[in-house]
Scaffold this active site. Structure first.
Site, PDB file in Angstrom:
ATOM      1  N   GLY A 171       0.967  -1.297   0.029  1.00  0.00           N
ATOM      2  CA  GLY A 171       0.070  -0.058  -0.047  1.00  0.00           C
ATOM      3  C   GLY A 171       0.853   1.146   0.012  1.00  0.00           C
ATOM      4  N   CYS A 209       5.682  -0.176   7.735  1.00  0.00           N
ATOM      5  CA  CYS A 209       5.446   0.756   6.847  1.00  0.00           C
ATOM      6  C   CYS A 209       6.613   1.343   6.107  1.00  0.00           C
ATOM      7  CB  CYS A 209       5.004   1.985   7.496  1.00  0.00           C
ATOM      8  SG  CYS A 209       4.731   3.449   6.539  1.00  0.00           S
ATOM      9  N   LEU A 210       6.525   1.481   4.772  1.00  0.00           N
ATOM     10  CA  LEU A 210       7.682   1.909   3.835  1.00  0.00           C
ATOM     11  C   LEU A 210       8.211   3.215   4.405  1.00  0.00           C
ATOM     12  CD1 LEU A 210       6.218   1.024   0.420  1.00  0.00           C
ATOM     13  CD2 LEU A 210       7.813  -0.332   1.724  1.00  0.00           C
ATOM     14  N   GLN A 224       3.555   9.954   1.124  1.00  0.00           N
ATOM     15  CA  GLN A 224       4.719   9.215   1.409  1.00  0.00           C
ATOM     16  C   GLN A 224       5.653   9.583   0.312  1.00  0.00           C
ATOM     17  OE1 GLN A 224       2.702   5.230   2.246  1.00  0.00           O
ATOM     18  NE2 GLN A 224       4.267   4.862   3.036  1.00  0.00           N
ATOM     19  N   HIS A 282      -2.523   7.621   6.562  1.00  0.00           N
ATOM     20  CA  HIS A 282      -1.477   8.261   6.056  1.00  0.00           C
ATOM     21  C   HIS A 282      -1.912   9.895   5.644  1.00  0.00           C
ATOM     22  CE1 HIS A 282       2.446   6.267   6.077  1.00  0.00           C
ATOM     23  NE2 HIS A 282       1.962   5.156   5.604  1.00  0.00           N
ATOM     24  N   HIS A 319      -4.591   1.464   7.358  1.00  0.00           N
ATOM     25  CA  HIS A 319      -3.253   2.068   7.207  1.00  0.00           C
ATOM     26  C   HIS A 319      -3.088   3.376   6.524  1.00  0.00           C
ATOM     27  CE1 HIS A 319       1.550   1.425   7.993  1.00  0.00           C
ATOM     28  NE2 HIS A 319       1.427   2.197   6.895  1.00  0.00           N
ATOM     29  N   GLU A 320      -3.582   2.936   5.261  1.00  0.00           N
ATOM     30  CA  GLU A 320      -3.108   4.352   4.192  1.00  0.00           C
ATOM     31  C   GLU A 320      -4.022   5.285   4.387  1.00  0.00           C
ATOM     32  OE1 GLU A 320      -0.752   3.736   2.598  1.00  0.00           O
ATOM     33  OE2 GLU A 320      -0.603   1.339   3.124  1.00  0.00           O
TER      34      GLU A 320
HETATM   35 NI    NI Z   1       2.514   3.316   5.705  1.00  0.00          NI
END
Ligand code: NI
Length: 169
Positions: free
Chosen positions: A46, A93-94, A51, A139, A135-136
């Site tokens: 995701g 998470c990235l 990000q 963000h 989660h997204e």
């Molecule tokens: Ni994330």
């Protein structure tokens, strides 16, 4: 298509709220395509626009059924309008380097959003799919999964990150 640089905590843009999208044009399609490519390159399941430093309400979520597939959906202006059940599950998470933790999320959610053409979407999501969407959507609100763990765990992570970043310089 182009790969975008993924920004990591404590980058300011990860703490800002993304703005609603009102224009559905070719540039938006391009952004979605770039986000999909960037997500799979990372690799992740995701990605939210924050990000990659874009404060607009767009996320991409992997929906591949097989490992080698690269099938994702794009959600514009996603809203979790209802949620039920509570499950703990491992998240990473990235944008949060070298860390995973157990996070509590709704087991099942109702989502409203727009697709790339601006058409309204409404659907239910469960389990892994629901977790990624939650989660997204976090963000887009300037939230990270480390906000949803205990203060102690969070401070330990910050210490670990400090060391990690020092080592990289
Ligand atoms: Ni994330």
């Amino acid at each position: 298509m182009a790969l975008k640089k993924i920004l990591t905590f404590p980058a300011t843009v990860l703490r800002q709220k993304a703005k609603k999208i009102i224009i559905f044009d070719e540039a938006l399609r391009q952004l979605a395509a770039d986000m999909g490519e960037t997500m799979y390159d990372a690799p992740g399941v995701g990605l939210a626009a924050n990000q990659i430093g874009v404060l607009r309400q767009i996320v991409v979520v992997d929906v591949s059924k097989e490992e080698k597939e690269k099938e994702f959906i794009t959600l514009i202006n996603p809203v979790i309008s209802a949620g039920e059940g509570c499950v703990s599950g491992e998240e990473g998470c990235l944008s949060v380097l070298e860390y995973e933790a157990q996070v509590k999320r709704f087991q099942k959610i109702h989502v409203t959003a727009h697709d790339l053409d601006g058409k309204p979407l409404a659907f239910d999501a469960e389990d892994r799919f629901a977790r990624i969407i939650q989660h997204e959507v976090d963000h887009l609100q300037g939230k990270l999964f480390i906000d949803r763990i205990s203060a102690l765990k969070r401070s330990l992570y910050k210490k670990k990150l400090k060391k990690l970043l020092k080592g990289r310089k």
